[in-house]
Design a protein around this motif. Structure first.
Motif, mmCIF file in Angstrom:
data_model
loop_
_atom_site.group_PDB
_atom_site.id
_atom_site.type_symbol
_atom_site.label_atom_id
_atom_site.label_comp_id
_atom_site.label_asym_id
_atom_site.label_seq_id
_atom_site.Cartn_x
_atom_site.Cartn_y
_atom_site.Cartn_z
ATOM 1 N N LYS A 1 -8.374 -2.948 7.706
ATOM 2 C CA LYS A 1 -9.485 -4.306 7.215
ATOM 3 C C LYS A 1 -8.482 -4.933 6.568
ATOM 4 O O LYS A 1 -8.479 -6.688 5.853
ATOM 5 C CB LYS A 1 -10.523 -4.056 6.802
ATOM 6 C CG LYS A 1 -11.285 -3.083 7.104
ATOM 7 C CD LYS A 1 -12.888 -2.884 5.535
ATOM 8 C CE LYS A 1 -12.196 -2.412 5.372
ATOM 9 N NZ LYS A 1 -13.585 -1.854 3.952
ATOM 10 N N ASP A 2 -7.145 -4.657 5.773
ATOM 11 C CA ASP A 2 -6.122 -5.223 5.162
ATOM 12 C C ASP A 2 -5.790 -6.575 5.451
ATOM 13 O O ASP A 2 -5.007 -6.370 6.393
ATOM 14 C CB ASP A 2 -5.286 -4.317 4.567
ATOM 15 C CG ASP A 2 -5.692 -3.228 3.223
ATOM 16 O OD1 ASP A 2 -6.895 -3.886 3.002
ATOM 17 O OD2 ASP A 2 -5.464 -2.052 3.305
ATOM 18 N N ASP B 1 -11.378 7.106 9.700
ATOM 19 C CA ASP B 1 -12.079 6.244 8.634
ATOM 20 C C ASP B 1 -10.669 5.238 7.877
ATOM 21 O O ASP B 1 -10.820 4.756 7.166
ATOM 22 C CB ASP B 1 -12.239 6.917 6.920
ATOM 23 C CG ASP B 1 -13.863 7.336 7.541
ATOM 24 O OD1 ASP B 1 -14.778 6.658 8.689
ATOM 25 O OD2 ASP B 1 -14.826 8.210 6.844
ATOM 26 N N LEU B 2 -9.194 5.796 7.247
ATOM 27 C CA LEU B 2 -8.377 5.248 6.748
ATOM 28 C C LEU B 2 -7.726 4.502 7.907
ATOM 29 O O LEU B 2 -7.558 3.657 7.351
ATOM 30 C CB LEU B 2 -6.993 6.487 6.650
ATOM 31 C CG LEU B 2 -5.704 6.036 6.477
ATOM 32 C CD1 LEU B 2 -5.908 5.509 5.084
ATOM 33 C CD2 LEU B 2 -4.242 6.631 6.091
ATOM 34 N N ARG C 1 0.908 -1.561 -0.093
ATOM 35 C CA ARG C 1 0.234 -0.199 0.186
ATOM 36 C C ARG C 1 0.396 1.406 -0.391
ATOM 37 O O ARG C 1 2.259 1.653 0.434
ATOM 38 C CB ARG C 1 -0.612 -0.133 1.432
ATOM 39 C CG ARG C 1 -1.903 -1.257 1.456
ATOM 40 C CD ARG C 1 -2.774 -0.970 0.331
ATOM 41 N NE ARG C 1 -3.756 -2.642 0.540
ATOM 42 C CZ ARG C 1 -3.477 -3.097 0.211
ATOM 43 N NH1 ARG C 1 -2.486 -3.785 -0.504
ATOM 44 N NH2 ARG C 1 -4.716 -4.424 0.469
ATOM 45 N N LYS D 1 -9.493 2.894 9.921
ATOM 46 C CA LYS D 1 -10.330 1.292 9.912
ATOM 47 C C LYS D 1 -10.056 0.737 7.907
ATOM 48 O O LYS D 1 -10.248 -0.604 8.278
ATOM 49 C CB LYS D 1 -11.874 1.567 9.463
ATOM 50 C CG LYS D 1 -12.337 2.264 10.850
ATOM 51 C CD LYS D 1 -13.866 2.868 10.768
ATOM 52 C CE LYS D 1 -13.916 4.090 11.985
ATOM 53 N NZ LYS D 1 -15.798 4.076 11.928
ATOM 54 N N GLU D 2 -10.199 0.914 7.037
ATOM 55 C CA GLU D 2 -9.210 0.388 5.958
ATOM 56 C C GLU D 2 -8.181 0.221 5.858
ATOM 57 O O GLU D 2 -8.073 -1.235 5.497
ATOM 58 C CB GLU D 2 -9.372 2.079 5.033
ATOM 59 C CG GLU D 2 -8.913 1.203 3.905
ATOM 60 C CD GLU D 2 -10.304 0.831 2.823
ATOM 61 O OE1 GLU D 2 -9.876 -0.178 2.033
ATOM 62 O OE2 GLU D 2 -11.814 0.753 3.351
ATOM 63 N N LEU D 3 -6.954 0.826 6.797
ATOM 64 C CA LEU D 3 -6.221 0.581 6.958
ATOM 65 C C LEU D 3 -6.081 -1.299 8.238
ATOM 66 O O LEU D 3 -4.939 -2.359 7.213
ATOM 67 C CB LEU D 3 -5.223 0.772 7.056
ATOM 68 C CG LEU D 3 -4.503 2.168 6.350
ATOM 69 C CD1 LEU D 3 -3.123 2.887 6.826
ATOM 70 C CD2 LEU D 3 -4.161 1.173 4.911
ATOM 71 N N GLN E 1 -10.171 12.585 8.259
ATOM 72 C CA GLN E 1 -10.199 11.557 7.842
ATOM 73 C C GLN E 1 -9.343 9.957 8.361
ATOM 74 O O GLN E 1 -8.971 8.941 7.661
ATOM 75 C CB GLN E 1 -9.091 11.460 6.373
ATOM 76 C CG GLN E 1 -9.349 12.385 5.340
ATOM 77 C CD GLN E 1 -8.731 13.376 4.399
ATOM 78 O OE1 GLN E 1 -7.826 13.823 4.594
ATOM 79 N NE2 GLN E 1 -9.404 12.849 3.038
ATOM 80 N N TYR F 1 -3.538 5.698 -1.099
ATOM 81 C CA TYR F 1 -4.593 6.260 -0.119
ATOM 82 C C TYR F 1 -4.413 7.998 0.019
ATOM 83 O O TYR F 1 -2.671 7.949 0.220
ATOM 84 C CB TYR F 1 -4.333 6.079 1.279
ATOM 85 C CG TYR F 1 -5.109 4.800 1.330
ATOM 86 C CD1 TYR F 1 -6.238 4.231 1.313
ATOM 87 C CD2 TYR F 1 -3.991 3.551 1.366
ATOM 88 C CE1 TYR F 1 -6.593 3.197 1.811
ATOM 89 C CE2 TYR F 1 -4.847 2.232 1.352
ATOM 90 C CZ TYR F 1 -5.959 1.788 0.861
ATOM 91 O OH TYR F 1 -6.669 0.365 1.803
ATOM 92 N N LYS G 1 -3.939 -0.440 -2.908
ATOM 93 C CA LYS G 1 -4.411 0.938 -2.603
ATOM 94 C C LYS G 1 -3.392 2.051 -2.062
ATOM 95 O O LYS G 1 -2.416 1.556 -1.855
ATOM 96 C CB LYS G 1 -5.327 0.829 -1.859
ATOM 97 C CG LYS G 1 -6.524 -0.232 -1.935
ATOM 98 C CD LYS G 1 -7.792 0.047 -1.730
ATOM 99 C CE LYS G 1 -8.922 -0.956 -1.628
ATOM 100 N NZ LYS G 1 -10.094 -0.969 -0.800
#
Length: 86
Positions: free
Chosen positions: A85-86, A78-79, A44, A81-83, A75, A68, A66
């Motif tokens: 998930k990986d 949310d970032l 990433r 949370k997204e990271l 932000q 980002y 991805k």
């Protein structure tokens, strides 16, 4: 996972980019954050800008997944949370 980090030049810093990265590093456990360098491959890439222009170039980095972009404290959650998930 390996996440390269690219910072903007800081000509118009409205947001403490280093502080943001430290918070992300603290709360995202499955990611190894390192300053992005050419010739390395990253899972990433995180581009951190000091303002909404987020103008740092990054297309010269080899990224498998991805990319980002971050330029505001709003932000960060949310970032993270997204990271996570990986």
């Amino acid at each position: 996972m390996k996440c390269g980090v690219r910072f903007c030049g800081g000509c118009n810093p409205r947001f403490d980019r280093g502080k943001a990265l430290r918070e992300i590093e603290r709360d995202v456990n499955n990611m190894d954050f390192t300053h992005a360098v050419e010739g390395e491959t990253y899972d990433r890439l995180l581009v951190i800008g000091g303002c909404a222009n987020c103008c740092a170039s990054y297309d010269h980095f080899d990224v498998k997944g991805k990319i980002y972009k971050l330029w505001d404290y709003s932000q960060i959650d949310d970032l993270k949370k997204e990271l996570n998930k990986d």
